[in-house]
Design a protein around this motif. Structure first.
Motif, PDB file in Angstrom:
ATOM      1  N   ILE A 165      -3.891  -7.084  -2.511  1.00  0.00           N
ATOM      2  CA  ILE A 165      -2.505  -6.975  -2.987  1.00  0.00           C
ATOM      3  C   ILE A 165      -2.482  -6.504  -4.440  1.00  0.00           C
ATOM      4  CG2 ILE A 165      -0.378  -8.247  -3.445  1.00  0.00           C
ATOM      5  CD1 ILE A 165      -1.211 -10.158  -1.154  1.00  0.00           C
ATOM      6  N   LEU A 166      -3.315  -7.131  -5.278  1.00  0.00           N
ATOM      7  CA  LEU A 166      -3.342  -6.756  -6.688  1.00  0.00           C
ATOM      8  C   LEU A 166      -3.800  -5.307  -6.867  1.00  0.00           C
ATOM      9  CD1 LEU A 166      -4.807 -10.018  -8.283  1.00  0.00           C
ATOM     10  CD2 LEU A 166      -2.515  -9.072  -8.635  1.00  0.00           C
ATOM     11  N   ARG A 167      -4.789  -4.884  -6.110  1.00  0.00           N
ATOM     12  CA  ARG A 167      -5.242  -3.506  -6.235  1.00  0.00           C
ATOM     13  C   ARG A 167      -4.137  -2.522  -5.857  1.00  0.00           C
ATOM     14  NH1 ARG A 167      -6.630   0.898  -3.751  1.00  0.00           N
ATOM     15  NH2 ARG A 167      -8.264   2.220  -4.676  1.00  0.00           N
ATOM     16  N   ASN A 168      -3.456  -2.813  -4.735  1.00  0.00           N
ATOM     17  CA  ASN A 168      -2.386  -1.911  -4.297  1.00  0.00           C
ATOM     18  C   ASN A 168      -1.221  -1.899  -5.285  1.00  0.00           C
ATOM     19  OD1 ASN A 168      -3.866  -1.265  -2.047  1.00  0.00           O
ATOM     20  ND2 ASN A 168      -2.825  -2.733  -0.713  1.00  0.00           N
ATOM     21  N   GLN A 199     -17.158  -8.382  -1.984  1.00  0.00           N
ATOM     22  CA  GLN A 199     -17.687  -7.465  -2.997  1.00  0.00           C
ATOM     23  C   GLN A 199     -16.933  -6.141  -2.962  1.00  0.00           C
ATOM     24  OE1 GLN A 199     -21.699  -5.776  -2.465  1.00  0.00           O
ATOM     25  NE2 GLN A 199     -22.195  -6.555  -4.527  1.00  0.00           N
ATOM     26  N   GLU A 200     -16.590  -5.680  -1.781  1.00  0.00           N
ATOM     27  CA  GLU A 200     -15.869  -4.420  -1.660  1.00  0.00           C
ATOM     28  C   GLU A 200     -14.497  -4.493  -2.331  1.00  0.00           C
ATOM     29  OE1 GLU A 200     -14.473  -1.453   1.965  1.00  0.00           O
ATOM     30  OE2 GLU A 200     -13.926  -3.575   2.030  1.00  0.00           O
ATOM     31  N   VAL A 201     -13.694  -5.516  -1.972  1.00  0.00           N
ATOM     32  CA  VAL A 201     -12.330  -5.573  -2.498  1.00  0.00           C
ATOM     33  C   VAL A 201     -12.327  -5.853  -3.991  1.00  0.00           C
ATOM     34  CG1 VAL A 201     -11.326  -6.239  -0.281  1.00  0.00           C
ATOM     35  CG2 VAL A 201     -12.106  -8.029  -1.844  1.00  0.00           C
ATOM     36  N   MET A 202     -13.285  -6.649  -4.475  1.00  0.00           N
ATOM     37  CA  MET A 202     -13.346  -6.927  -5.910  1.00  0.00           C
ATOM     38  C   MET A 202     -13.769  -5.686  -6.694  1.00  0.00           C
ATOM     39  SD  MET A 202     -12.249  -9.929  -6.554  1.00  0.00           S
ATOM     40  CE  MET A 202     -12.046 -11.594  -5.936  1.00  0.00           C
ATOM     41  N   THR A 203     -14.635  -4.892  -6.122  1.00  0.00           N
ATOM     42  CA  THR A 203     -15.042  -3.649  -6.779  1.00  0.00           C
ATOM     43  C   THR A 203     -13.859  -2.693  -6.862  1.00  0.00           C
ATOM     44  OG1 THR A 203     -17.293  -3.923  -5.914  1.00  0.00           O
ATOM     45  CG2 THR A 203     -16.688  -1.740  -6.745  1.00  0.00           C
ATOM     46  N   GLY A 204     -13.101  -2.614  -5.764  1.00  0.00           N
ATOM     47  CA  GLY A 204     -11.914  -1.760  -5.774  1.00  0.00           C
ATOM     48  C   GLY A 204     -10.871  -2.241  -6.758  1.00  0.00           C
ATOM     49  N   LEU A 205     -10.708  -3.572  -6.874  1.00  0.00           N
ATOM     50  CA  LEU A 205      -9.732  -4.116  -7.823  1.00  0.00           C
ATOM     51  C   LEU A 205     -10.181  -3.874  -9.262  1.00  0.00           C
ATOM     52  CD1 LEU A 205      -7.218  -5.764  -8.521  1.00  0.00           C
ATOM     53  CD2 LEU A 205      -8.563  -7.860  -8.136  1.00  0.00           C
ATOM     54  N   ALA A 206     -11.484  -4.002  -9.521  1.00  0.00           N
ATOM     55  CA  ALA A 206     -11.994  -3.820 -10.885  1.00  0.00           C
ATOM     56  C   ALA A 206     -11.684  -2.424 -11.409  1.00  0.00           C
ATOM     57  CB  ALA A 206     -13.504  -4.064 -10.906  1.00  0.00           C
ATOM     58  N   LEU A 215       0.823  -1.200   0.000  1.00  0.00           N
ATOM     59  CA  LEU A 215       0.000   0.000   0.000  1.00  0.00           C
ATOM     60  C   LEU A 215       0.867   1.264   0.000  1.00  0.00           C
ATOM     61  CD1 LEU A 215      -2.853   1.263   0.292  1.00  0.00           C
ATOM     62  CD2 LEU A 215      -2.522   1.131   2.773  1.00  0.00           C
ATOM     63  N   ASP A 216       0.685   2.085  -1.015  1.00  0.00           N
ATOM     64  CA  ASP A 216       1.372   3.387  -1.124  1.00  0.00           C
ATOM     65  C   ASP A 216       2.890   3.268  -1.029  1.00  0.00           C
ATOM     66  OD1 ASP A 216      -1.053   4.649  -1.362  1.00  0.00           O
ATOM     67  OD2 ASP A 216      -1.221   5.106   0.782  1.00  0.00           O
ATOM     68  N   SER A 217       3.437   2.122  -1.408  1.00  0.00           N
ATOM     69  CA  SER A 217       4.897   1.934  -1.378  1.00  0.00           C
ATOM     70  C   SER A 217       5.362   1.485  -2.761  1.00  0.00           C
ATOM     71  CB  SER A 217       5.287   0.898  -0.318  1.00  0.00           C
ATOM     72  OG  SER A 217       6.681   0.656  -0.346  1.00  0.00           O
ATOM     73  N   LYS A 218       5.841   2.429  -3.533  1.00  0.00           N
ATOM     74  CA  LYS A 218       6.281   2.124  -4.888  1.00  0.00           C
ATOM     75  C   LYS A 218       7.463   1.162  -4.891  1.00  0.00           C
ATOM     76  CE  LYS A 218       7.343   4.452  -9.239  1.00  0.00           C
ATOM     77  NZ  LYS A 218       7.508   5.768  -9.919  1.00  0.00           N
TER      78      LYS A 218
END
Length: 826
Positions: free
Chosen positions: A660-663, A698-705, A626-629
C-alpha cells in the motif's frame, strides 16, 4: 434448515463452525493477484475433477429383486409349458382320439380343467398387466382405491364442508408447511387433472367403481388364479387316486390306451397346478413374510413412499422375464428404471423416477455410479433442465429433485460442460432464483427488489439455494462463467442475493437460510470476478456496472464483523474487480469503502482463524491504490500513513502494508509530497527487512525502499543508514546477492530483480561513492546476466491467472541498461 436444501458441498448453514474451518483453510492459501497463477483451472475447482478416487464396489440392492423375478419366471414358464402341453394333450389325444369312449365324469373333468387352465394360461399375461398397472399410482398404497371407494354422498358432504371452510390468506407457519409436505396426496391442492386417464384410476363400469378399479381387478384375478389351480389339483388327484376311468372290454382296441392317456393328462394338470402354487408360495414367502420389497427399499433408502417405486420396479422386471427371455429382467437396475420413468407423460411416473434418481444421486454408496449413468445420457440431462422451469405447486417435488440432481451432476467437470451446453440451460437455472425487481415507471429510478418468501405450499428459498449451488459449481469452468455472464438478467439476480440487512448480519447465532444464500451468492460472484482472459474482463465490467454490487459488499464490511467469512468473500470480490480501472474508481468512490477496509486491516485482537480477513483487506487496498491517483488521494485524506508505517512491524499484514505504501508513493503524484513525508520514518524497518528477510517480504520491502528514499536528501539517507545500524555497502551487497540468487525470473517473487535494480539506481544517483561500491561487488556482470534473462513476467504489477495486468512504465531491460550506464559513467 429449510426442507430440501442440499447438505452436500458447503450446503450446511451452521456457519459459525464452518466459517472458522473455511477461513483457516483460506489463510493457508498463497493465491494472490500479485503473482501469476497456474492455468490448470480455477482455484475453487480442486474437487471438480472428473476422475474420482477408487471406491469399493457396492452391491446393488435391486439385484435381489431381479434374481427373485428370474426364479419366479422360471417357475411360471415351466408351469405354463406344462399347462400348454396338457392342453394340447387333452385336445389332440383325449378329446380328439377318445372323445366317444371317455367316461362321462372324465369328459366333464377334462372339460372343466381345460376351461380353467386354458383361461388361466391365456389370461396370465393380462393378469400381470393388471398387476403392473395397479402399481402406477404414486400417491401411496391404497390412495386411489380409497379415493374411489368414497360414495357420491360422501363427495357431496365434503363439497358442502369446503364451502364453509374458512380461507386462510397470508403466510403460514413453517410447522404448517412441514405438515403439508408429508405426502403428495395430503396437500390442500390436488394434482391438476391431465388430458388422459391414469390407468390405476380407470373405472371400467359406471357403477360399483371400486370393484372395477385396476388395483382391485388385479387382486380379483390373483385369487381366481389360486382358485383355478386349487380346483385343478383337487380334480386331478380325485382321478389319479381312484383310477375310475371305466372298464375296457376284452379285445376293445379303441380303449386300450385310454387309461394311460388320462393318467398323463391328469399328471400334467396336477404338476402344472402344483408348480403354479409353488410359485405363489415362493412369492408370498419372500414378499409377505421375508418382506423382500421392504428390505430392498430400506437398503436403497427410498423412504416410506419408496415401496411404491420398488414394487413398480419388481413388476417391470418380472414382466420382462415372463414376456420375453427369462434373463431380460436381469438387465434392469434402479437408475435406468428411474431414467425411463422420467421420460413418461404421467406425473406420477415422473415423480417416481425423480425420487429414485435423486436418492441414488445423493447417496454416498450409489452416487458415483448414478451420476456416471446420468452424465452420459444427454436426453436425461435435458429432461432435468426442462423440469427446472416447472413452477406448478403440484410439481414442486419433481422440480426440486431435478435441481438437486443437477447440483450433484455439475460437481463433475465433464458433466458441468454437458449441462451448460444444453440450449436454454442457464435460463432454466435462472428460473430457480426467485427474486425480481418491479419495472420502474420512469428511467430515473430502479424498481424495488422483491424476494419471494416461502409459503405453505412452495419452498422458494430452497430453489434459491439450489440455483446458486448449481451456478457455483458450473462457474468452476471458465467457459461456463462466460455463459453465466451472457445470460440475460442472471447477474443482477445473483447480486441481489448478496444483500443482507444489518439486523441479519449483527446476529451471530443466526442460522437462517438467508445467511446461506448471501454466502453462496458471494462465492459465485467471487468466482465470476476472478475469471481470467477476455471473459473475465467482460464479467468484471458487468458485475461492477450493477449499481448494488459494491454497496452490498460495503454493508457486509460495515455490519458483518460476526460473519468473517462473508467479509472475506466480499473483500476478495473487490480485489478481483480492482483489476479493471473503471471498477477501481467505482469502489474507491463508494462512500466509506476505503475506511472500512482500513478498519479491518488495522483491527487487532481478532481470532487467529480470522487473520485471513485482515490479509485480504490489505491486498484489496494495495490493488485499489495501484495506478489510481484518485484513490491514493482518498487514502491520504484518511490520514493513515503513520498507521501504515507502524503496521510494517506487524508480521501478519506487513507485506500488504508495504504494498500500500509503495503504491501510494508511486501513484500519488508530486503534489502529495508533504503528505507522504511520514513514510521516511519506516526506512530503518525497511532496511532491516531487506538485509535479513527473503522471498516475498524482501521483495515488497525492496520495492518500497526505492520509493521511500526519493523523499530524502543524501544527508537524511545517511542518517537513516546510521540509525538502522546498516552500512550502505551492506545494502549494496544484499542487492547484488539478490540478483545473483535469482538468475531467472521467479514466479513467486516476479518483481524482486526489478526492485533491486531500482534501489541500486537510486543509491548510485544518491552518492557517487556507491557507484564504486557496486563496481567492486561485480554488479556490471550481474546486470549483463539479467539483460540476457529478462522476461515479460517482470514487466507487470499484477496478474490475472497467467495474463499480466498493469504494465510498468519502464521495462526491466531498460532499468538494467540505465544501471549499467550509471556504472560506466561513474
Amino acid at each position: 434448515m429449510e426442507r430440501g436444501v442440499s447438505t452436500d458441498d458447503d450446503g450446511s448453514i451452521h456457519l459459525n463452525v464452518l466459517e472458522l474451518r473455511t477461513l483457516s483453510e483460506t489463510a493457508g492459501s498463497s493465491t494472490t493477484v500479485f503473482e501469476p497463477q497456474s492455468s490448470n483451472g480455477k482455484g475453487d475447482s480442486s474437487n471438480a475433477s472428473s476422475v474420482s478416487p477408487m471406491t469399493p464396489v457396492v452391491r446393488a440392492p435391486e439385484k435381489k429383486l431381479t434374481l427373485f423375478a428370474l426364479r419366479l419366471a422360471i417357475l411360471e414358464k415351466t408351469a405354463t409349458g406344462l399347462g400348454t402341453l396338457g392342453f394340447i394333450w387333452a385336445t389332440v389325444v383325449l378329446l380328439g382320439g377318445f372323445a366317444i369312449t371317455l367316461d362321462k365324469t372324465d369328459f366333464w373333468f377334462i372339460t372343466i380343467i381345460l376351461l380353467i387352465e386354458g383361461a388361466r394360461i391365456f389370461s396370465r399375461s393380462h393378469e400381470l398387466e393388471w398387476q403392473h398397472q395397479a402399481t402406477w399410482s404414486l400417491a401411496g398404497a391404497g390412495i386411489n382405491s380409497f379415493r374411489a371407494i368414497k360414495s357420491g354422498s360422501h363427495h357431496l358432504i365434503e363439497a358442502v364442508k369446503s364451502m364453509f371452510r374458512p380461507m386462510v390468506i397470508g403466510n403460514h407457519s413453517q410447522r404448517t408447511r412441514e405438515k403439508t409436505e408429508t405426502s403428495v396426496g395430503s396437500r390442500n391442492c390436488q394434482r391438476k387433472p391431465t388430458r388422459t386417464w391414469e390407468s390405476a384410476d380407470v373405472p371400467l363400469l359406471p357403477y360399483a367403481q371400486w370393484v372395477f378399479l385396476t388395483r382391485n381387478i388385479s387382486k380379483l384375478l390373483y385369487w381366481l388364479q389360486l382358485a383355478s389351480a386349487t380346483a385343478c389339483i383337487v380334480l386331478s388327484l380325485m382321478k389319479l387316486i381312484k383310477h375310475n376311468y371305466g372298464d375296457v372290454a376284452k379285445g376293445d382296441t379303441d380303449k386300450r390306451n385310454r387309461e394311460a392317456a388320462l393318467n398323463i393328462f391328469y399328471s400334467l394338470a396336477l404338476a402344472e397346478a402344483l408348480l403354479f402354487l409353488t410359485e405363489k408360495a415362493y412369492w408370498e414367502w419372500n414378499v409377505i413374510y421375508c418382506k423382500l420389497l421392504e428390505e430392498v427399499n430400506k437398503e436403497c433408502d427410498l423412504g416410506p413412499s419408496g415401496i411404491i417405486s420398488i414394487r413398480r420396479f419388481f413388476y417391470d422386471a418380472y414382466s420382462k422375464c415372463v414376456n420375453g427371455s427369462i434373463f431380460d429382467g436381469l438387465k434392469m437396475d434402479m437408475v435406468i428404471f428411474g431414467m425411463e420413468l422420467l421420460d413418461s407423460n404421467s406425473p406420477d411416473e415422473q415423480l417416481i423416477g425423480a425420487r429414485i434418481l435423486r436418492q441414488f444421486a445423493m447417496s454416498k454408496r450409489f452416487s458415483d455410479d448414478t451420476l456416471q449413468k446420468i452424465g452420459i445420457n444427454l436426453s436425461v440431462i435435458e429432461r432435468f433442465v426442462e423440469m427446472l422451469n416447472w413452477k406448478d405447486p403440484q410439481e414442486e417435488e419433481i422440480r426440486r429433485s431435478a435441481a438437486e440432481i443437477l447440483s450433484k451432476l455439475a460437481g463433475k467437470k465433464q458433466n458441468s460442460l454437458r449441462v451448460a451446453g444444453i440450449p436454454g440451460a442457464m435460463e432454466s437455472i435462472s428460473s430457480l432464483l426467485q427474486t425480481n425487481r418491479s419495472s420502474g415507471a420512469a428511467t430515473d429510478e430502479i424498481g424495488e427488489k422483491k424476494i419471494i418468501l416461502d409459503h405453505a405450499n412452495y419452498g422458494f428459498w430452497t430453489f434459491n439455494h439450489l440455483g446458486l449451488l448449481i451456478l457455483k459449481k458450473l462457474a468452476r469452468n471458465h467457459d461456463n462463467c462466460g455463459k453465466i455472464g451472457n445470460t440475460r438478467g442472471l447477474l443482477p439476480k445473483i447480486i441481489d442475493f448478496t444483500h443482507a440487512e444489518e439486523s441479519l448480519l449483527r446476529n451471530e447465532n443466526d442460522t437462517s437460510s438467508q445467511i446461506l444464500t448471501v454466502k453462496r451468492s458471494l462465492q459465485l460472484v467471487k468466482m465470476l470476478a476472478s475469471t481470467t482472459g477476455i471473459t473475465g474482463e467482460h464479467l468484471r465490467r458487468e458485475i461492477s456496472e450493477v449499481v448494488f454490487t459494491i454497496s452490498n459488499i460495503r454493508d457486509i464490511l460495515l455490519h458483518g464483523e460476526k460473519h468473517p467469512l462473508l467479509q472475506k468473500l466480499g473483500i476478495d470480490i473487490l480485489t478481483s474487480l480492482a483489476l479493471e480501472e473503471d471498477a477501481t474508481e467505482r469502489i474507491g468512490g463508494t462512500g466509506g469503502m476505503l475506511k472500512e477496509l482500513f478498519n479491518i486491516l488495522f483491527k487487532e485482537g481478532m481470532p487467529e482463524s480470522q487473520n485471513c480477513v485482515r490479509i485480504a483487506a490489505g491486498e484489496a487496498l494495495a490493488m485499489l491504490a495501484l495506478d489510481s491517483k484518485s484513490n491514493c488521494h482518498r487514502i491520504l485524506k484518511l490520514k493513515v500513513v503513520d498507521k501504515l508505517v507502524e503496521t510494517l512491524a506487524v508480521p501478519l499484514v506487513r507485506v500488504n502494508a508495504a504494498r500500500i505504501l509503495r503504491n501510494l508513493c508511486a501513484s500519488s503524484g508530486a503534489d502529495c509530497f508533504n503528505q507522504l513525508r511520514g513514510v521516511t520514518a519506516a526506512a530503518p524497518t525497511i532496511l532491516k527487512a531487506i538485509t535479513s528477510e527473503e522471498y516475498k517480504l524482501q521483495e515488497v520491502m525492496t520495492g518500497l525502499a526505492a520509493q521511500v528514499f526519493r523523499f530524502m536528501t543524501p544527508e537524511e539517507s545517511s542518517n537513516i543508514f546510521e540509525r538502522a545500524g546498516i552500512m550502505e555497502i551492506d545494502l549494496a551487497n544484499t542487492l547484488v546477492q539478490i540478483l545473483r540468487k535469482y538468475q531467472h525470473p521467479p514466479i513467486k517473487v516476479p518483481r524482486i530483480r526489478r526492485y533491486a535494480i531500482e534501489l541500486a539506481i537510486w543509491m548510485m544517483r544518491d552518492k557517487a561513492t556507491n557507484v564504486h561500491i557496486f563496481k567492486n561487488l561485480g554488479l556490471e556482470m550481474v546486470l549483463e546476466s539479467v539483460i540476457e534473462t529478462t522476461a515479460e513476467i517482470e514487466n507487470f504489477n499484477i496478474f490475472s491467472g497467467t495474463v499480466g495486468v498493469s504494465r510498468h512504465s519502464v521495462s526491466i531491460h531498460s532499468l538494467a541498461e540505465t544501471a549499467l550506464m550509471l556504472l560506466m559513467g561513474g
